[in-house]
Write an enzyme that holds these catalytic residues in place. Structure first.
Site, PDB file in Angstrom:
ATOM      1  N   HIS A  51       2.090 -25.797   5.065  1.00 16.90           N
ATOM      2  CA  HIS A  51       2.485 -24.217   3.963  1.00 16.90           C
ATOM      3  C   HIS A  51       1.486 -23.225   3.625  1.00 16.90           C
ATOM      4  O   HIS A  51      -0.183 -24.404   3.848  1.00 16.90           O
ATOM      5  CB  HIS A  51       2.748 -24.805   2.528  1.00 16.90           C
ATOM      6  CG  HIS A  51       4.427 -25.201   2.653  1.00 16.90           C
ATOM      7  ND1 HIS A  51       4.576 -25.360   1.425  1.00 16.90           N
ATOM      8  CD2 HIS A  51       4.972 -25.193   3.829  1.00 16.90           C
ATOM      9  CE1 HIS A  51       6.604 -25.463   2.130  1.00 16.90           C
ATOM     10  NE2 HIS A  51       6.022 -25.629   3.189  1.00 16.90           N
ATOM     11  N   GLU A  81      -0.820 -22.412   1.039  1.00 19.73           N
ATOM     12  CA  GLU A  81      -1.928 -22.887  -0.016  1.00 19.73           C
ATOM     13  C   GLU A  81      -2.662 -23.960   0.831  1.00 19.73           C
ATOM     14  O   GLU A  81      -3.525 -24.671   1.164  1.00 19.73           O
ATOM     15  CB  GLU A  81      -1.056 -24.060  -0.808  1.00 19.73           C
ATOM     16  CG  GLU A  81      -0.337 -22.537  -1.949  1.00 19.73           C
ATOM     17  CD  GLU A  81       1.298 -22.797  -1.605  1.00 19.73           C
ATOM     18  OE1 GLU A  81       1.642 -22.834  -0.347  1.00 19.73           O
ATOM     19  OE2 GLU A  81       2.111 -22.039  -2.185  1.00 19.73           O
ATOM     20  N   ALA A 121      30.600   5.583  22.271  1.00 21.31           N
ATOM     21  CA  ALA A 121      30.790   6.001  23.106  1.00 21.31           C
ATOM     22  C   ALA A 121      32.357   7.025  23.658  1.00 21.31           C
ATOM     23  O   ALA A 121      32.882   8.316  22.386  1.00 21.31           O
ATOM     24  CB  ALA A 121      31.830   4.292  23.262  1.00 21.31           C
ATOM     25  N   ARG A 177      15.756  -7.558  17.065  1.00 25.67           N
ATOM     26  CA  ARG A 177      15.876  -8.768  17.334  1.00 25.67           C
ATOM     27  C   ARG A 177      15.162 -10.353  17.477  1.00 25.67           C
ATOM     28  O   ARG A 177      15.668 -10.932  17.056  1.00 25.67           O
ATOM     29  CB  ARG A 177      16.668  -8.331  18.736  1.00 25.67           C
ATOM     30  CG  ARG A 177      17.672  -7.727  18.891  1.00 25.67           C
ATOM     31  CD  ARG A 177      18.253  -7.897  20.308  1.00 25.67           C
ATOM     32  NE  ARG A 177      19.421  -6.982  20.796  1.00 25.67           N
ATOM     33  CZ  ARG A 177      19.959  -6.516  21.911  1.00 25.67           C
ATOM     34  NH1 ARG A 177      19.628  -6.512  23.305  1.00 25.67           N
ATOM     35  NH2 ARG A 177      21.048  -5.837  21.509  1.00 25.67           N
ATOM     36  N   GLU A 225      25.550  -6.740  15.596  1.00 23.25           N
ATOM     37  CA  GLU A 225      25.070  -5.181  16.382  1.00 23.25           C
ATOM     38  C   GLU A 225      26.652  -5.115  16.844  1.00 23.25           C
ATOM     39  O   GLU A 225      27.057  -4.205  18.013  1.00 23.25           O
ATOM     40  CB  GLU A 225      24.841  -5.128  17.641  1.00 23.25           C
ATOM     41  CG  GLU A 225      23.028  -5.852  17.876  1.00 23.25           C
ATOM     42  CD  GLU A 225      22.155  -6.252  18.683  1.00 23.25           C
ATOM     43  OE1 GLU A 225      22.085  -5.168  19.575  1.00 23.25           O
ATOM     44  OE2 GLU A 225      20.552  -5.938  18.051  1.00 23.25           O
ATOM     45  N   GLY A 279      31.019  -5.240  17.168  1.00 27.81           N
ATOM     46  CA  GLY A 279      31.615  -3.791  17.965  1.00 27.81           C
ATOM     47  C   GLY A 279      32.138  -3.467  16.295  1.00 27.81           C
ATOM     48  O   GLY A 279      31.856  -3.761  15.389  1.00 27.81           O
ATOM     49  N   PRO A 280      32.431  -2.732  16.501  1.00 27.25           N
ATOM     50  CA  PRO A 280      33.661  -1.887  15.177  1.00 27.25           C
ATOM     51  C   PRO A 280      34.612  -2.862  14.413  1.00 27.25           C
ATOM     52  O   PRO A 280      34.484  -2.355  13.569  1.00 27.25           O
ATOM     53  CB  PRO A 280      34.692  -0.385  16.049  1.00 27.25           C
ATOM     54  CG  PRO A 280      34.127  -0.230  17.399  1.00 27.25           C
ATOM     55  CD  PRO A 280      33.466  -1.799  17.486  1.00 27.25           C
ATOM     56  N   LEU A 331      34.300  -6.418  14.067  1.00 28.30           N
ATOM     57  CA  LEU A 331      33.790  -7.045  12.958  1.00 28.30           C
ATOM     58  C   LEU A 331      32.701  -6.107  11.571  1.00 28.30           C
ATOM     59  O   LEU A 331      32.691  -6.120  11.377  1.00 28.30           O
ATOM     60  CB  LEU A 331      32.421  -7.511  13.989  1.00 28.30           C
ATOM     61  CG  LEU A 331      31.568  -8.815  13.108  1.00 28.30           C
ATOM     62  CD1 LEU A 331      32.511  -9.565  12.429  1.00 28.30           C
ATOM     63  CD2 LEU A 331      30.802  -9.700  14.070  1.00 28.30           C
ATOM     64  N   ALA A 361      34.906  -5.367   9.695  1.00 24.99           N
ATOM     65  CA  ALA A 361      35.833  -6.210   8.490  1.00 24.99           C
ATOM     66  C   ALA A 361      34.024  -6.306   7.560  1.00 24.99           C
ATOM     67  O   ALA A 361      34.734  -6.507   6.228  1.00 24.99           O
ATOM     68  CB  ALA A 361      35.881  -7.299   9.715  1.00 24.99           C
TER      69      ALA A 361
END
Lengths: 358, 358
Positions: free
Chosen positions: A44, A46, A158, A180, A263, A265-266, A268, A271
């Protein structure tokens, strides 16, 4: 503390542990040693700073430790930092952000009980910003969800024939790869996995792989084919044959995923937005108009402008011809069910003579 | 020349005449007088600078005139500037941009014939930028068309119930009004005129009217009702019951409209884009997702990504939570009919294994 924050930022943004920096000051306020956390399994901040002091022959007794996050009080892969600071005889500890981690918290109290002066909240906003994703994950028990969109100015991902390479330019794509390389996991739906056969690796401009590769998560019931790029070189593949987003996020949290980049698509994306589960948007927008084709986001159940999923802009960056808009979940951006139930629905088209002029 | 350009920029951006600045330098290269054009009917920049010199008791004989645009050679509302410079005995003239106006050009030749040294092209790019809209209008015989869009991140201009106030925030709206105050005309289709009852005035933040109000142009066959705000205080109203965009632009050019701002709706915007008649886009994008509702742009006949209407980003500005992306027509952005005819159409969905990785 500014130096401690800069040190902390040298640690990896991904991984289960927070990025922490520590500077030791002598009684005259001069820095005598510093350290930062390099990721799970390493000392860590510290401990690193104390070790640095000792390796330089400096006795940490009587020094002041400036730490970006409250020293931990638990035994993990390393011993508790609070104990290390007490044992080293530091006189005071200044902290930016209190540790919300239920298993690690209590460090400040332990230090105070040992007679050490502790102050918290120094440059707390900067500290919170640096640890934003980690703090969210620890506080909520769910990963911080960043949704990436790459669209035309009219919101298309698209053209009508399905072609989408490339709406955005090389600078925007390179930027997306650096993101990423900073997250724990990348998620897509099975639709995207099957249609686009993405590799979802974090790649450098010359096409090589970054050292850190995020976990590749596919959400949905359809199988990922044997020959899919998702099974090729890159991060581990995790297929969650699941439509319950809460369960998806819980399973990722159990695997210590603090930051999930979605990333597409539409399906996911929609939702997650409909469930108000998107913490940050990365919208790469290209100066292109398509007029038709798949949209970035499907039906959110929004029928009137006041109910829109509204985010707060955090940062705007030009990337070549494209713009990256980073926006975050607005506080109380969407009506709760309670307020929705008391707002009468306004049917039909708007008034021909609205109060405000265009 | 930099000073001359700064002077020019003090003139009005709207109006039939170009913005021009002029600085007179003595033989030692020191500025002795300056002037700029304040709009149609007032002295040209050169005349203003010569008058300023004389009013200060400075003889312009032997001075060098630094002018942002080639001095005119024609009798308009004022006499030819080339003659004024010759008569004043200036020794040299430095010009940024040559005058493309067929009725005014020839000034440089006239000056040279009188034995005056003339150089052109000094800071020509800055000069072209300042006169961008005017130069376009004079060169093409059509107004420079700026299309304004105000959309959500997913390209929507309204929610499904038609509500659109406000997608963008107050800073973006105030900015849009300052643009209105700089153009010659604002255009909308009859659909927008009837549905939204806009006033299309240029208003200050406190709601007052700017001194300059653009011509209000409504394109389409339906009548503008008697009680419409478009008939209220503001610029003159011009109704063009016309679907031929070429005819619309020609009629505006005949009225000396150099810069037309199109504010909607989707039908007019789509027609202009499909005709490749948009010179500049002002896209105000809000960090909002709607998921459904009217889109900014309708079908452009684009079926594959390579045929997209692609613009070149000129400037990106954050306005509160919103972003303004100013983009301009890209050179050869869209395929010509010739190249289209030789590219075979690729039917169906894209390859499951495209060459480039995501």
């Amino acid at each position: 503390m500014r130096r401690a924050l800069a040190l902390a930022a040298q640690g990896p943004a991904y991984g289960p542990n927070p990025r922490v920096g520590c500077v030791l000051l002598d009684p005259a306020g001069q820095p005598v040693a510093e350290g930062f956390h390099r990721g799970a399994g390493t000392p860590h901040a510290e401990a690193a700073a104390l070790a640095a002091a000792r390796s330089r022959g400096v006795d940490p007794r009587g020094t002041t430790a400036v730490v970006t996050l409250e020293p931990c009080a638990h035994h993990g892969r390393t011993g508790p930092c609070a104990d290390a600071l007490i044992d080293a005889g530091v006189a005071a500890v200044h902290v930016a952000v209190a540790d919300p981690n239920p298993v690690a918290t209590g460090g400040a109290a332990k230090l105070r009980a040992a007679g050490i002066e502790v102050t918290t909240g120094l440059l707390a906003d900067e500290g919170e910003e640096l640890l934003r994703q980690w703090l969210h994950a620890v506080r909520t028990g769910r990963p911080y969800v960043t949704l990436k969109l790459a669209t035309s100015l009219d919101g298309r991902v698209a053209a009508t024939d399905g072609t989408s390479r490339w709406i955005t330019g090389p600078q925007a794509r390179a930027h997306a790869h650096t993101i990423r390389a900073q997250v724990d996991a990348i998620g897509v739906g099975t639709g995207t996995a099957l249609t686009d056969d993405p590799s979802l690796t974090a790649r450098t401009i010359d096409g090589g792989l970054f050292e850190h590769q995020p976990l590749r998560v596919v959400v949905g019931r359809r199988a990922v084919p044997d020959g899919a790029r998702l099974r090729g070189p890159g991060g581990a593949l995790l297929h969650l044959p699941e439509h319950d987003l809460g369960a998806v996020l819980s399973q990722l949290a159990e695997r210590e995923v603090r930051h999930l980049l979605v990333e597409g698509g539409p399906t996911l994306a929609t939702a997650l937005l409909a469930a108000d589960a998107v913490d940050e948007l990365h919208a790469y927008v290209a100066p292109v108009l398509l007029g038709a084709g798949a949209t970035a986001v499907g039906d959110l159940g929004v029928t009137t402008i006041g109910d829109a999923a509204r985010f707060t802009t955090h940062d705007v960056t030009r990337l070549g011809d494209d713009v990256l808009l980073v926006a975050r979940r607005a506080q109380h951006a969407r009506p709760t069910e309670a307020t929705e139930s008391v707002q009468p629905v306004q049917p039909g088209r708007p008034s021909r003579h609205p109060k405000e002029e265009i």
